[in-house]
Motif scaffolding. Structure first.
Motif, short mmCIF file in Angstrom:
data_model
loop_
_atom_site.label_atom_id
_atom_site.label_comp_id
_atom_site.label_asym_id
_atom_site.label_seq_id
_atom_site.Cartn_x
_atom_site.Cartn_y
_atom_site.Cartn_z
N ILE A 8 -6.87 38.52 6.89
CA ILE A 8 -5.54 39.11 6.68
C ILE A 8 -5.69 40.60 6.41
O ILE A 8 -6.61 41.01 5.71
N GLN A 9 -4.82 41.39 7.00
CA GLN A 9 -4.92 42.84 6.82
C GLN A 9 -4.38 43.27 5.45
O GLN A 9 -3.44 42.67 4.95
N PRO A 10 -4.97 44.31 4.88
CA PRO A 10 -4.58 44.73 3.53
C PRO A 10 -3.46 45.77 3.48
O PRO A 10 -3.08 46.18 2.38
N ALA A 137 -9.34 47.79 21.50
CA ALA A 137 -10.46 46.85 21.39
C ALA A 137 -10.32 45.91 20.19
O ALA A 137 -11.17 45.04 19.97
N TYR A 138 -9.25 46.07 19.45
CA TYR A 138 -9.03 45.28 18.23
C TYR A 138 -9.26 43.77 18.40
O TYR A 138 -9.94 43.15 17.56
N PRO A 139 -8.79 43.15 19.49
CA PRO A 139 -9.01 41.71 19.61
C PRO A 139 -10.50 41.33 19.73
O PRO A 139 -10.87 40.21 19.43
N ALA A 144 -15.15 38.85 17.06
CA ALA A 144 -16.43 38.96 16.34
C ALA A 144 -16.30 38.35 14.94
O ALA A 144 -17.21 37.67 14.47
N ASP A 145 -15.16 38.57 14.29
CA ASP A 145 -14.93 38.00 12.94
C ASP A 145 -15.12 36.49 12.95
O ASP A 145 -15.70 35.91 12.04
N VAL A 146 -14.57 35.89 13.99
CA VAL A 146 -14.56 34.43 14.08
C VAL A 146 -15.95 33.92 14.50
O VAL A 146 -16.49 32.98 13.93
N VAL A 156 -4.24 30.16 11.45
CA VAL A 156 -3.41 31.38 11.53
C VAL A 156 -1.94 31.03 11.74
O VAL A 156 -1.61 29.89 12.03
N GLY A 157 -1.10 32.04 11.62
CA GLY A 157 0.31 31.90 11.95
C GLY A 157 0.52 32.05 13.46
O GLY A 157 -0.40 32.41 14.20
N GLN A 158 1.75 31.80 13.87
CA GLN A 158 2.08 31.73 15.30
C GLN A 158 1.74 33.02 16.08
O GLN A 158 1.43 32.96 17.26
N ASP A 159 1.80 34.17 15.41
CA ASP A 159 1.65 35.43 16.15
C ASP A 159 0.21 35.75 16.55
O ASP A 159 -0.02 36.72 17.26
N GLN A 160 -0.76 34.96 16.10
CA GLN A 160 -2.16 35.30 16.38
C GLN A 160 -2.77 34.46 17.52
O GLN A 160 -3.94 34.65 17.86
N LYS A 195 7.33 31.11 12.92
CA LYS A 195 7.19 32.51 12.50
C LYS A 195 8.34 32.86 11.56
O LYS A 195 9.49 32.49 11.81
N ILE A 196 8.03 33.58 10.47
CA ILE A 196 9.09 34.01 9.55
C ILE A 196 9.62 35.36 10.04
O ILE A 196 8.86 36.27 10.36
N LEU A 197 10.94 35.48 10.10
CA LEU A 197 11.55 36.66 10.72
C LEU A 197 12.01 37.69 9.69
O LEU A 197 12.18 37.38 8.50
N SER A 207 7.27 41.81 8.79
CA SER A 207 6.04 42.56 8.99
C SER A 207 5.70 43.42 7.77
O SER A 207 6.58 44.05 7.19
N LYS A 208 4.40 43.45 7.43
CA LYS A 208 3.95 44.24 6.27
C LYS A 208 4.28 45.71 6.45
O LYS A 208 4.58 46.41 5.51
N SER A 209 4.20 46.18 7.71
CA SER A 209 4.31 47.61 7.93
C SER A 209 5.75 48.10 8.04
O SER A 209 5.99 49.30 8.17
P1 TYM Z 1 -2.01 39.78 9.68
O1 TYM Z 1 -2.61 40.51 8.54
O2 TYM Z 1 -0.95 40.45 10.48
O3 TYM Z 1 -1.42 38.42 9.16
C1 TYM Z 1 -2.18 37.50 8.37
C2 TYM Z 1 -1.73 36.08 8.64
O4 TYM Z 1 -0.32 35.96 8.38
C3 TYM Z 1 0.34 35.42 9.52
N1 TYM Z 1 1.66 36.09 9.65
C4 TYM Z 1 2.82 35.44 9.79
N2 TYM Z 1 3.11 34.13 9.85
C5 TYM Z 1 4.41 33.78 9.98
N3 TYM Z 1 5.42 34.69 10.04
C6 TYM Z 1 5.17 36.02 9.99
N4 TYM Z 1 6.17 36.89 10.03
C7 TYM Z 1 3.81 36.45 9.86
N5 TYM Z 1 3.21 37.67 9.78
C8 TYM Z 1 1.90 37.42 9.65
C9 TYM Z 1 -0.56 35.75 10.70
O5 TYM Z 1 -0.38 34.83 11.76
C10 TYM Z 1 -1.94 35.66 10.10
O6 TYM Z 1 -2.46 34.35 10.14
N6 TYM Z 1 -5.49 40.12 13.26
C11 TYM Z 1 -5.09 39.39 12.06
C12 TYM Z 1 -6.13 39.38 10.98
C13 TYM Z 1 -7.45 38.94 11.47
C14 TYM Z 1 -7.87 37.62 11.76
C15 TYM Z 1 -9.22 37.73 12.18
C16 TYM Z 1 -7.25 36.38 11.69
C17 TYM Z 1 -8.51 39.77 11.71
N7 TYM Z 1 -9.57 39.05 12.13
C18 TYM Z 1 -9.94 36.61 12.54
C19 TYM Z 1 -8.00 35.25 12.07
C20 TYM Z 1 -9.33 35.38 12.50
C21 TYM Z 1 -3.84 40.05 11.49
O7 TYM Z 1 -3.57 41.20 11.71
O8 TYM Z 1 -3.14 39.22 10.64
#
Ligand code: TYM
Length: 343
Positions: A8-10, A137-139, A144-146, A156-160, A195-197, A207-209
């Motif tokens: 999860i991103q900080p 190149a982020y994906p 690599a993380d996985v 993960v949530g639906q968006d990943q 997904k939570i809207l 979205s966090k941002s």
């Molecule tokens: P990130 O930080 O955006 O989100 C972290 C997790 O929260 C879920 N999520 C949501 N689920 C439902 N509704 C939403 N609105 C919502 N927003 C976020 C995401 O699906 C996620 O599971 N790229 C990833 C982080 C990452 C990662 C990985 C995940 C980096 N390396 C390796 C799995 C495996 C990201 O930006 O998540």
């Protein structure tokens, strides 16, 4: 046994989407983990460098995120929890994988276009030069993380989902080119929640941002403000019974999704319970559920933030545990690629 890996991103406090789409399900999985399986969770701080940051703020957020994970009930004694940047093997494996990643595959990913604010093909053509290589190149870093832990499952949530398809494409490219079966095909463990809207504009995800605080509920804010934001959530002007209809009624449907996820029930179970409520009463019900659900994370977060030394110590211990596994796997990858130093 299984190897479960997620991150999860900080950048920004964890919100209800992160909680219902990720940390709540991680907690459930961790509780039921059998002794032969392992779970690895990391703060994806390196991923946050894909867009410009205030780096001293980011540093603070990295530790807030760590505290947030623990506040969601995740126990560092059972789960390996650490900061990605503290484990250099992530980026070492990423380099190797970039050498197997087709530009065309990466080009099809949607997130870099969204984050670079590119809306159509013409814009992409014109402004591609400004898109940072790291964002593009982020994906591959995510893969690599996985693969660093040779994960079997990624919750993960639906968006990943799209990113994990790319991960599997890379597994096949790597295994084929090296004539091995080294990497497993990691399975996506999709959170049961939709997904939570965004609470103000339910055509977007929460979205966090997002700079507008009214669009999201964070696990660290006080209950009064949580309640206020739910009461102000955008709904619609359709009369009659409440219905779950994400197309026509995204705001109402989002509230139903939130309530269902917290109550651990399906949408079909929730709808008959709420259909005769007024919109106001539905909001009251959801607000009550959210406040109650986040009460404990909220309390634990505040407690942890007053012990920075403990957080620091736990994070370093987590990184050590992660490195023990990561360095072993990376060594094997290097061997396969002829990069080892054995005679
Ligand atoms: P990130 O930080 O955006 O989100 C972290 C997790 O929260 C879920 N999520 C949501 N689920 C439902 N509704 C939403 N609105 C919502 N927003 C976020 C995401 O699906 C996620 O599971 N790229 C990833 C982080 C990452 C990662 C990985 C995940 C980096 N390396 C390796 C799995 C495996 C990201 O930006 O998540």
């Amino acid at each position: 046994g299984s190897m479960l890996v997620s991150g999860i991103q900080p950048t920004g406090a964890f919100h209800l989407g992160n909680y219902l789409g990720a940390t709540k399900t991680w907690h459930t999985i961790a509780r039921k983990l059998d002794p032969s399986s392992q779970m690895v969770l990391f703060i994806a701080d390196l991923h946050s460098l894909t867009v410009p940051q205030n780096y001293s703020v980011l540093k603070k957020q990295r530790f807030e995120a760590y505290a947030s994970l623990l506040a969601c009930g995740l126990d560092p004694a059972k789960v390996t929890i650490y900061h990605q940047a503290a484990v250099p093997e992530h980026t070492q494996l990423q380099w190797a994988l970039t050498c197997f990643a087709g530009m065309g595959l990466l080009n099809r990913m949607t997130q870099w276009k969204a984050k670079a604010d590119l809306k159509n093909d013409a814009q992409i053509q014109n402004e591609l030069g400004a898109v940072k290589l790291g964002l593009f190149a982020y994906p591959v870093l995510m893969a690599a993380d996985v693969l660093l832990f040779n994960a079997t499952h990624v919750p993960v949530g639906q968006d990943q989902a799209q990113h994990l398809e790319l991960t599997r494409d890379l597994v096949s490219a790597f295994n084929k080119q090296t004539k091995t079966k080294f990497f497993h095909y990691p399975k996506t463990l999709m959170a049961p929640s939709n997904k939570i809207l965004n609470l103000r504009d339910p055509s977007k995800k929460m979205s966090k941002s997002d700079p507008d605080e009214l669009t999201k509920i964070t696990i660290t804010e006080d209950p009064k403000s949580m309640r206020m934001k739910i009461m102000k959530a955008t709904t619609d002007s359709i009369d009659g019974p409440l219905t779950f209809d994400p197309e026509q009624r995204p705001g109402i449907s989002n509230l139903i999704t939130i309530y269902s996820a917290i109550a651990n029930q399906t949408i079909e179970e929730t709808v008959p319970q709420i259909k005769d409520l007024s919109k106001r009463d539905l909001k009251e019900l959801v607000a009550e559920a959210v406040v109650k659900e986040l009460q404990e994370p909220n309390r634990v977060y505040k407690e942890l933030m007053s012990s920075p030394d403990l957080l620091h110590k736990l994070s370093l211990e987590g990184a050590d545990k992660a490195r023990a596994v990561a360095s072993k796997n990376l060594k094997e990858v290097y061997k396969i690629l002829g990069m080892d130093m054995e005679k």
